[in-house]
Design an enzyme around this catalytic site. Structure first.
Site: not given
Ligand code: 5RP
Length: 229
Positions: A112, A118, A44, A96-97
């Site tokens: 991730g 983060e 995202t 952030d996501g």
């Molecule tokens: C990475 C994270 C991401 O923000 C979380 O995993 C969301 O990922 P995505 O946007 O691919 O659904 O915490 O460490």
């Protein structure tokens, strides 16, 4: 002299891409000239950063990004977005996501493996936008995801035992694609994915108190967080 950029595209299928694109537009509309912005990781954030780059080009904006992973740093380089670290700059705001959030805005992040940086961006920002497509809301935190816990490698067995004492009923060292054996984080540590059936408001602090824990992907009670849906 500048290096040629690396063309590092997102390397797996992106779920809910159209919805993530809409969220990207929403967050790009918040970018102002002169902002120092914490850039999260994940697919995202990746889509959002591409949208922000378009806005920067169209409106000739100057911003500085604080990336939270190598893939996001490389993406910024490719899109000509200048980057700095949190050592030099405090973010005006961040985005952030998330992997999960509940109705109190408690979150699990770190699919991730980028949750350490983060969290540093999130605690340093006055305002944080979390871009959450419709798969991310849960009525019980921990329903779909374990809590990722980054640990100093030599402490891994001790940390596992302590997480089990705190109620983790499954606790697995993370392994993954592209590397034999455990995943090594960008901070040279290992990750335990700890599954909890119950997550109470003390758990983030309790996990952090375990010697050997660098950081967890649990976020409880961050009042600066707004979920963008
Ligand atoms: C990475 C994270 C991401 O923000 C979380 O995993 C969301 O990922 P995505 O946007 O691919 O659904 O915490 O460490």
């Amino acid at each position: 002299m500048k290096w040629n950029n690396l063309n590092l595209e997102w390397n797996s299928h992106i779920e809910n891409e159209a919805e993530k694109q809409e969220l990207a537009k929403k967050v790009a509309s918040k970018v102002n000239d002169g902002d120092v912005i914490g850039f999260g990781s994940g697919s995202t954030s990746y889509i959002a950063i591409k949208e922000i780059a378009k806005k920067i080009n169209n409106e000739k904006l100057n911003i500085l990004a604080i990336p939270t992973s190598y893939e996001i740093k490389l993406l910024c380089d490719r899109l000509n977005i200048p980057t700095v670290t949190i050592m030099e700059y405090k973010p005006d705001w961040s985005f952030d996501g998330a992997d999960e959030y509940n109705d109190k805005n408690w979150m699990i992040k770190g699919r991730g493996a980028a949750m350490f940086k983060e969290k540093l961006n999130i605690v340093s920002s006055n305002k944080v936008y979390i871009l959450a497509d419709n798969t991310k809301y849960v009525d019980r935190l921990g329903k779909n995801h374990s809590i990722p816990v980054e640990c100093f490698p030599e402490a891994i067995k001790f940390v596992k035992k302590e997480l089990e004492k705190l109620g983790a009923n499954e606790c697995n060292i993370r392994t993954g694609r592209g590397k034999d054996g455990p995943i090594i984080t960008e901070n040279n540590n290992l990750i335990l994915d700890a599954k909890f059936n119950e997550i109470n408001e003390k758990l983030e602090k309790d996990i952090k108190l375990i010697p050997g824990v660098i950081e967890s992907g649990l976020f409880i009670g961050y009042n600066n967080v707004e979920i963008l849906k």
